[in-house]
Design a protein around this motif. Sequence first.
Motif, mmCIF file in Angstrom:
data_model
loop_
_atom_site.group_PDB
_atom_site.id
_atom_site.type_symbol
_atom_site.label_atom_id
_atom_site.label_comp_id
_atom_site.label_asym_id
_atom_site.label_seq_id
_atom_site.Cartn_x
_atom_site.Cartn_y
_atom_site.Cartn_z
ATOM 1 N N ASP A 188 -15.900 -19.132 5.477
ATOM 2 C CA ASP A 188 -15.403 -18.639 4.193
ATOM 3 C C ASP A 188 -16.343 -18.966 3.041
ATOM 4 N N PHE A 189 -17.126 -20.042 3.132
ATOM 5 C CA PHE A 189 -18.110 -20.312 2.089
ATOM 6 C C PHE A 189 -19.188 -19.234 2.081
ATOM 7 N N THR A 190 -19.561 -18.738 3.246
ATOM 8 C CA THR A 190 -20.602 -17.710 3.332
ATOM 9 C C THR A 190 -20.101 -16.365 2.822
ATOM 10 N N THR A 191 -18.877 -16.008 3.159
ATOM 11 C CA THR A 191 -18.333 -14.698 2.754
ATOM 12 C C THR A 191 -17.622 -14.745 1.411
ATOM 13 N N ALA A 192 -17.640 -15.913 0.737
ATOM 14 C CA ALA A 192 -16.858 -16.087 -0.491
ATOM 15 C C ALA A 192 -15.411 -15.692 -0.248
ATOM 16 N N SER A 193 -14.882 -16.201 0.855
ATOM 17 C CA SER A 193 -13.488 -15.952 1.250
ATOM 18 C C SER A 193 -13.170 -14.456 1.315
ATOM 19 N N PRO A 219 -18.794 -0.368 -0.616
ATOM 20 C CA PRO A 219 -17.746 0.326 0.160
ATOM 21 C C PRO A 219 -18.180 0.709 1.568
ATOM 22 N N GLY A 220 -19.467 0.948 1.757
ATOM 23 C CA GLY A 220 -19.945 1.360 3.068
ATOM 24 C C GLY A 220 -20.620 0.261 3.857
ATOM 25 N N VAL A 221 -20.445 -1.007 3.439
ATOM 26 C CA VAL A 221 -21.144 -2.090 4.115
ATOM 27 C C VAL A 221 -20.735 -2.190 5.581
ATOM 28 N N ARG A 222 -21.738 -2.431 6.430
ATOM 29 C CA ARG A 222 -21.509 -2.659 7.850
ATOM 30 C C ARG A 222 -22.246 -3.932 8.255
ATOM 31 N N PHE A 223 -21.862 -4.477 9.387
ATOM 32 C CA PHE A 223 -22.417 -5.747 9.835
ATOM 33 C C PHE A 223 -23.061 -5.591 11.214
ATOM 34 N N LEU A 224 -24.161 -6.307 11.387
ATOM 35 C CA LEU A 224 -24.857 -6.398 12.667
ATOM 36 C C LEU A 224 -25.071 -7.880 12.945
ATOM 37 N N ASN A 225 -24.449 -8.389 13.994
ATOM 38 C CA ASN A 225 -24.504 -9.823 14.259
ATOM 39 C C ASN A 225 -25.285 -10.115 15.526
ATOM 40 N N HIS A 261 -18.930 -10.900 17.273
ATOM 41 C CA HIS A 261 -17.962 -9.845 16.991
ATOM 42 C C HIS A 261 -17.235 -10.016 15.651
ATOM 43 N N LYS A 262 -17.543 -11.064 14.912
ATOM 44 C CA LYS A 262 -16.863 -11.271 13.635
ATOM 45 C C LYS A 262 -17.206 -10.161 12.648
ATOM 46 N N LEU A 263 -16.282 -9.884 11.740
ATOM 47 C CA LEU A 263 -16.423 -8.867 10.698
ATOM 48 C C LEU A 263 -16.605 -7.468 11.291
ATOM 49 N N ALA A 264 -16.022 -7.253 12.469
ATOM 50 C CA ALA A 264 -16.065 -5.942 13.128
ATOM 51 C C ALA A 264 -17.498 -5.429 13.256
ATOM 52 N N ALA A 265 -18.404 -6.318 13.604
ATOM 53 C CA ALA A 265 -19.824 -6.006 13.580
ATOM 54 C C ALA A 265 -20.297 -5.279 14.832
ATOM 55 N N ARG A 266 -21.401 -4.549 14.676
ATOM 56 C CA ARG A 266 -22.211 -4.190 15.830
ATOM 57 C C ARG A 266 -22.773 -5.507 16.363
ATOM 58 N N THR A 267 -22.955 -5.625 17.669
ATOM 59 C CA THR A 267 -23.320 -6.915 18.230
ATOM 60 C C THR A 267 -24.646 -6.863 18.973
ATOM 61 N N LEU A 268 -25.364 -7.968 18.885
ATOM 62 C CA LEU A 268 -26.504 -8.272 19.749
ATOM 63 C C LEU A 268 -26.241 -9.666 20.294
ATOM 64 N N VAL A 269 -25.636 -9.741 21.468
ATOM 65 C CA VAL A 269 -25.297 -11.034 22.059
ATOM 66 C C VAL A 269 -26.517 -11.515 22.831
#
Length: 624
Positions: A311-316, A323-329, A338-346
């Motif tokens: 939560d410190f990283t995402t400012a809670s 509006p169109g931000v996407r995540f790649l983790n 898989h956090k933040l409904a991200a595309r994943t590279l495990v």
Amino acid sequence: MSARTRRLTTAQALVRFLSAQYTERDGVRRRLIAGTWGIFGHGNVAGVGQALLEAGEDVMPFHQGRNEQSMVHAAVGYARQLNRLSAQAVTTSIGPGATNLVTGAALATINRLPVLLLPGDYFATHSADPLLQQLEHPVEADVSVNDTLRPVSRYFDRITRPEALIPSALQAMRVLADPAETGAVTLALPQDVQAEAYDWPEEFFAERVWYIRRPAPDPVELTAAVEAIRSAERPLIVAGGGVHHSEAEAALKAFVDATGIPVSSTQAGKGSLRHDHPADLGGIGHTGTAVSDDLARTADLVIGVGTRFTDFTTASGTLFQNPGVRFLNLNITGFDAHKLAARTLVCDAKSGLEKLLEALSGHRVGEAYEAEYRAGKARWDEVVEAAYRADDESAVPTQTQVLGALDAAVGDDDVVINAAGSLPGDLHKLWRSRSPRQYHLEYGYSCMGYEIPAGIGVQQAAPGTPVWALVGDGTYLMMPTEIVTAVQEGLPLNIVLIQNHGYASIGGLSQETGGERFGTAYRFRAADGTFTGAPLPVDLAANAASLGMDVLRAKTVRELREALATARASDRPTCVYVETDPAPTAPPAEAWWDVPVAETASREAAVEARERYDRQVAGRRRHL
């Protein structure tokens, strides 16, 4: 004893087994369990204690501690300094010795750092029942206080028969050495079983090498990741602790040099790039820099590398507002990827970044975007300089001027350790990391008392490295005991002890959330019963000296600079004691942090704080 077995007690067998375990990554081999910390009592003195004595220092080095929690912190500091490739064990008696491990175990598991815990336990035979310090449960006779370690351990077993040690010890090593699973591992040892003899197969003591994998990304995931990066106009990398654990700093630099994608860092990831790299934007989130948080709000692709997105990283949940931000983790654990409904590279951070760089050949962000974040970085560098600057060197230093003086005193490879109070926020915003291991913040658990024992662990892992444990008075009073250990072992640990008469960080948070700093100052009671009287006449410098440290008192900025230089040149444990000007000089928070405020209250401060809270919480998003 036959040719194929060796008759030893369970404790003796465990020590011999641990001494033959190794890790190997990229051709470098290390002992997996490099030493054992211990405090002895009736639950381990005749078992593990006797086994360590019989084995000798060459087989298993022993370290004497003063507090069980501190011993775990020291082991965690050791493991982190060595990128999780080597760890230490901690043995305690039953009862309070064992339960004192819980805080350290939680810290290790939350931060994904390996430590082996060996607490004593009740008699497996129940021949003497109840023992001194044994918890009696009316309907579950197999429960002991060690069960408190189950939820904070990545692996737990109680060894109720000697032969049960064999599969359990192997599982324990597997978890400790696995970068996707590591954390605290607990083998609870009933004291009668510790002393019981058994004919152990010689194969149990054979040298074993646990290879640390660098899994590559799945080709399908890699293709999707490359497509996402190529289509992004405002990508931002969030570097977490996984960059360091994987030793991926050079791979990250090569990736950033080629693509121009800027990097913001979590507390654990700071130092992934040198502070003077043009794409290093410093910390992100509630304690982040203005340039990091401004870019985060407009980023259309956030690339997490080895981060848990706390939560410190995402400012809670309020930081990433495009509006169109996407995540790649990119993460070695699917759980975090898989956090933040991200595309994943495990995958491993180093191998993943290398594969991405190869697949993105020729791709680079736009020139306008690079110019934007470089200008923001230059503006923030001016903020840092202003916070560090002391125009009057005869004045009492502020906390940020303390950091400025330390910045001028340290070398590139010095290690600066902190965990709690107001310092983590100031450091995350302001510290200029010069090497991958210089910035050592434990902020997964933010545990007061971590810094001093962790400094000992770091010096054990990197002999000759100057180490600075930064502590406020609140943290110091929690756990100064391992100063004695540093003195005993001749470790030149440096402590910077900042006196500000209370829980300054929580006092500020209390003020912000309507608590009016209630119960946060170290002061005498006033006539109305509140803690608002004169400051307590506590001399923490004298306390440090009484435990064996050399103590340097600094009253001005000039004296502080001189004291830090003297401490760094010393070959003895040294404490630099400074009372700071309480006036806040750190830049304000650039992003929110959710601490719920009383929904109804009669005091005006709480009512106003709730109004602010309602305005802020309205900006929270769920990224789906």
